[in-house]
Write a protein that holds these residues in place. Structure first.
Motif, PDB file in Angstrom:
ATOM      1  N   THR A 108       0.824  -1.218   0.000  1.00  0.00           N
ATOM      2  CA  THR A 108       0.000   0.000   0.000  1.00  0.00           C
ATOM      3  C   THR A 108       0.855   1.264   0.000  1.00  0.00           C
ATOM      4  OG1 THR A 108      -0.189   0.045   2.421  1.00  0.00           O
ATOM      5  CG2 THR A 108      -1.885  -1.182   1.212  1.00  0.00           C
ATOM      6  N   GLY A 109       2.086   1.164   0.484  1.00  0.00           N
ATOM      7  CA  GLY A 109       2.979   2.311   0.495  1.00  0.00           C
ATOM      8  C   GLY A 109       4.085   2.240  -0.542  1.00  0.00           C
ATOM      9  N   LEU A 110       3.956   1.327  -1.498  1.00  0.00           N
ATOM     10  CA  LEU A 110       5.034   1.083  -2.453  1.00  0.00           C
ATOM     11  C   LEU A 110       5.408   2.324  -3.253  1.00  0.00           C
ATOM     12  CD1 LEU A 110       6.899  -1.109  -3.707  1.00  0.00           C
ATOM     13  CD2 LEU A 110       5.142  -1.435  -5.465  1.00  0.00           C
ATOM     14  N   THR A 111       4.424   3.127  -3.613  1.00  0.00           N
ATOM     15  CA  THR A 111       4.705   4.286  -4.461  1.00  0.00           C
ATOM     16  C   THR A 111       5.483   5.379  -3.722  1.00  0.00           C
ATOM     17  OG1 THR A 111       2.522   5.218  -3.966  1.00  0.00           O
ATOM     18  CG2 THR A 111       2.714   3.876  -5.960  1.00  0.00           C
ATOM     19  N   ALA A 112       5.675   5.215  -2.416  1.00  0.00           N
ATOM     20  CA  ALA A 112       6.509   6.150  -1.645  1.00  0.00           C
ATOM     21  C   ALA A 112       7.950   5.656  -1.532  1.00  0.00           C
ATOM     22  CB  ALA A 112       5.919   6.371  -0.253  1.00  0.00           C
ATOM     23  N   TRP A 113       8.225   4.444  -2.006  1.00  0.00           N
ATOM     24  CA  TRP A 113       9.579   3.907  -1.929  1.00  0.00           C
ATOM     25  C   TRP A 113      10.509   4.679  -2.865  1.00  0.00           C
ATOM     26  CZ3 TRP A 113      10.110  -2.127  -1.473  1.00  0.00           C
ATOM     27  CH2 TRP A 113       9.311  -2.577  -0.404  1.00  0.00           C
ATOM     28  N   TYR A 114      11.764   4.698  -2.525  1.00  0.00           N
ATOM     29  CA  TYR A 114      12.787   5.358  -3.329  1.00  0.00           C
ATOM     30  C   TYR A 114      12.887   4.674  -4.697  1.00  0.00           C
ATOM     31  CZ  TYR A 114      17.549   6.819  -4.644  1.00  0.00           C
ATOM     32  OH  TYR A 114      18.648   7.311  -5.297  1.00  0.00           O
ATOM     33  N   GLN A 115      12.718   5.433  -5.769  1.00  0.00           N
ATOM     34  CA  GLN A 115      12.803   4.934  -7.146  1.00  0.00           C
ATOM     35  C   GLN A 115      12.005   3.644  -7.338  1.00  0.00           C
ATOM     36  OE1 GLN A 115      16.869   4.761  -8.559  1.00  0.00           O
ATOM     37  NE2 GLN A 115      17.257   6.907  -8.123  1.00  0.00           N
ATOM     38  N   TRP A 116      10.755   3.650  -6.840  1.00  0.00           N
ATOM     39  CA  TRP A 116       9.975   2.410  -6.788  1.00  0.00           C
ATOM     40  C   TRP A 116       9.712   1.801  -8.161  1.00  0.00           C
ATOM     41  CZ3 TRP A 116       5.090   1.873  -8.946  1.00  0.00           C
ATOM     42  CH2 TRP A 116       4.455   3.054  -9.352  1.00  0.00           C
ATOM     43  N   ARG A 117       9.549   2.620  -9.184  1.00  0.00           N
ATOM     44  CA  ARG A 117       9.293   2.051 -10.519  1.00  0.00           C
ATOM     45  C   ARG A 117      10.465   1.212 -11.013  1.00  0.00           C
ATOM     46  NH1 ARG A 117       6.868   7.104 -10.655  1.00  0.00           N
ATOM     47  NH2 ARG A 117       4.671   7.135 -11.302  1.00  0.00           N
ATOM     48  N   PHE A 141       0.838   2.465 -13.824  1.00  0.00           N
ATOM     49  CA  PHE A 141       2.130   1.790 -13.992  1.00  0.00           C
ATOM     50  C   PHE A 141       2.057   0.362 -13.465  1.00  0.00           C
ATOM     51  CE2 PHE A 141       6.281   0.509 -12.469  1.00  0.00           C
ATOM     52  CZ  PHE A 141       7.149   0.888 -13.490  1.00  0.00           C
ATOM     53  N   LEU A 142       1.412   0.203 -12.292  1.00  0.00           N
ATOM     54  CA  LEU A 142       1.296  -1.130 -11.692  1.00  0.00           C
ATOM     55  C   LEU A 142       0.287  -1.997 -12.429  1.00  0.00           C
ATOM     56  CD1 LEU A 142       1.395  -0.096  -7.924  1.00  0.00           C
ATOM     57  CD2 LEU A 142       3.214  -1.197  -9.233  1.00  0.00           C
ATOM     58  N   THR A 143      -0.816  -1.403 -12.836  1.00  0.00           N
ATOM     59  CA  THR A 143      -1.845  -2.156 -13.556  1.00  0.00           C
ATOM     60  C   THR A 143      -1.268  -2.807 -14.809  1.00  0.00           C
ATOM     61  OG1 THR A 143      -3.553  -0.654 -12.755  1.00  0.00           O
ATOM     62  CG2 THR A 143      -4.108  -1.999 -14.656  1.00  0.00           C
ATOM     63  N   ASN A 144      -0.398  -2.103 -15.488  1.00  0.00           N
ATOM     64  CA  ASN A 144       0.196  -2.621 -16.722  1.00  0.00           C
ATOM     65  C   ASN A 144       1.148  -3.782 -16.472  1.00  0.00           C
ATOM     66  OD1 ASN A 144      -1.173  -0.758 -18.293  1.00  0.00           O
ATOM     67  ND2 ASN A 144       0.501   0.745 -18.223  1.00  0.00           N
ATOM     68  N   GLU A 155       9.304 -17.155 -17.132  1.00  0.00           N
ATOM     69  CA  GLU A 155       9.750 -16.876 -18.497  1.00  0.00           C
ATOM     70  C   GLU A 155      10.531 -15.574 -18.610  1.00  0.00           C
ATOM     71  OE1 GLU A 155       6.185 -16.995 -20.777  1.00  0.00           O
ATOM     72  OE2 GLU A 155       5.976 -19.182 -20.626  1.00  0.00           O
ATOM     73  N   TYR A 156      10.275 -14.633 -17.716  1.00  0.00           N
ATOM     74  CA  TYR A 156      10.944 -13.336 -17.752  1.00  0.00           C
ATOM     75  C   TYR A 156      11.729 -13.125 -16.459  1.00  0.00           C
ATOM     76  CZ  TYR A 156       7.868 -12.432 -21.714  1.00  0.00           C
ATOM     77  OH  TYR A 156       7.225 -12.513 -22.917  1.00  0.00           O
ATOM     78  N   SER A 157      12.803 -12.369 -16.543  1.00  0.00           N
ATOM     79  CA  SER A 157      13.661 -12.190 -15.372  1.00  0.00           C
ATOM     80  C   SER A 157      13.103 -11.170 -14.383  1.00  0.00           C
ATOM     81  CB  SER A 157      15.060 -11.762 -15.814  1.00  0.00           C
ATOM     82  OG  SER A 157      15.010 -10.525 -16.509  1.00  0.00           O
ATOM     83  N   ALA A 158      12.246 -10.243 -14.867  1.00  0.00           N
ATOM     84  CA  ALA A 158      11.748  -9.152 -14.024  1.00  0.00           C
ATOM     85  C   ALA A 158      10.566  -8.495 -14.720  1.00  0.00           C
ATOM     86  CB  ALA A 158      12.856  -8.123 -13.788  1.00  0.00           C
ATOM     87  N   GLY A 159       9.883  -7.598 -13.971  1.00  0.00           N
ATOM     88  CA  GLY A 159       8.930  -6.709 -14.627  1.00  0.00           C
ATOM     89  C   GLY A 159       7.469  -6.890 -14.305  1.00  0.00           C
ATOM     90  N   TYR A 160       7.082  -7.955 -13.588  1.00  0.00           N
ATOM     91  CA  TYR A 160       5.667  -8.212 -13.366  1.00  0.00           C
ATOM     92  C   TYR A 160       5.278  -8.078 -11.890  1.00  0.00           C
ATOM     93  CZ  TYR A 160       5.018  -9.702 -18.160  1.00  0.00           C
ATOM     94  OH  TYR A 160       4.931  -9.711 -19.529  1.00  0.00           O
TER      95      TYR A 160
END
Length: 204
Positions: A108-117, A141-144, A155-160
């Motif tokens: 719930t607080g993820l978007t306040a993390w440093y460089q969270w994206r 950004f998260l929905t996508n 199958e992928y190393s990161a991103g989901y």
């Protein structure tokens, strides 16, 4: 796949350990690393020093295969920014899938993390939830990045972004510290080896 699970672990307890074990099994992880932070950027400083929180975690994971302690945040010093931790891990493991496990409260607080994206550049983010939890993802950004296909994480190393139900044990480190401060018995809330260490060093 490699999983990581960070926290202050002040002290580590069965709530942490049970969820770590469940996600290790659920995702058939080759390894899950528990990473004690040095200085948490988004909460009060821990009661116990980093070296003692690390030692309690090591005691809790004794004789556990493929569940290890990673000391990089303590070794690095300063505020423990997860993006820096993931960056250093990615440099070591190459393109293997990396899963960052966080609790629903932290999410719930993820978007306040440093460089969270940028977290998603280096890892998948798996939110550990209660059974029946209704995920509310409103940030575009998260929905996508949201998926309910576990195979995509292989199958992928990161991103989901993925939500995983785990058994919720109503145990909190804050409550444990309060129990100990009142000279009550914290038995059955955390490993006996950790309790003995706390008593030996008169923590909390």
């Amino acid at each position: 796949m490699i999983g990581i699970y960070g926290g202050t672990f002040d002290p580590v307890h069965f709530g942490h350990l049970r969820t770590a074990l469940e996600v290790k099994e659920a995702f058939a992880l080759d390894e899950i690393r528990l990473i004690p932070c040095f200085i948490p950027p988004h909460r009060d400083s821990p009661s116990a020093p980093a070296s003692m929180r690390l030692r309690m975690l090591e005691l809790a994971l004794e004789n556990r295969t493929n569940m290890t302690v990673d000391t990089r945040e303590i070794d690095r010093g300063g505020p423990s920014y997860m993006v820096e931790t993931l960056m250093s891990l990615r440099a070591e493991i190459g393109e293997r899938p990396l899963l960052l496990f966080i609790g629903a409260d932290a999410f719930t607080g993820l978007t306040a993390w440093y460089q969270w994206r940028r977290l998603f550049e280096f890892a998948h983010v798996v939110v550990m939830t209660r059974p029946g939890f209704n995920a509310q993802v409103v940030d575009g950004f998260l929905t996508n990045r949201l998926t309910d296909d576990r195979q995509v994480l292989n199958e992928y190393s990161a991103g989901y972004l993925f939500f995983q139900s785990v058994t919720r044990l109503e145990i909190s480190a804050t409550a444990i510290r309060q129990i100990i401060a009142k000279h009550r018995d914290p038995g059955f809330l955390l490993p006996e080896s950790v309790i003995q260490y706390i008593r030996q060093h008169k923590l909390y």
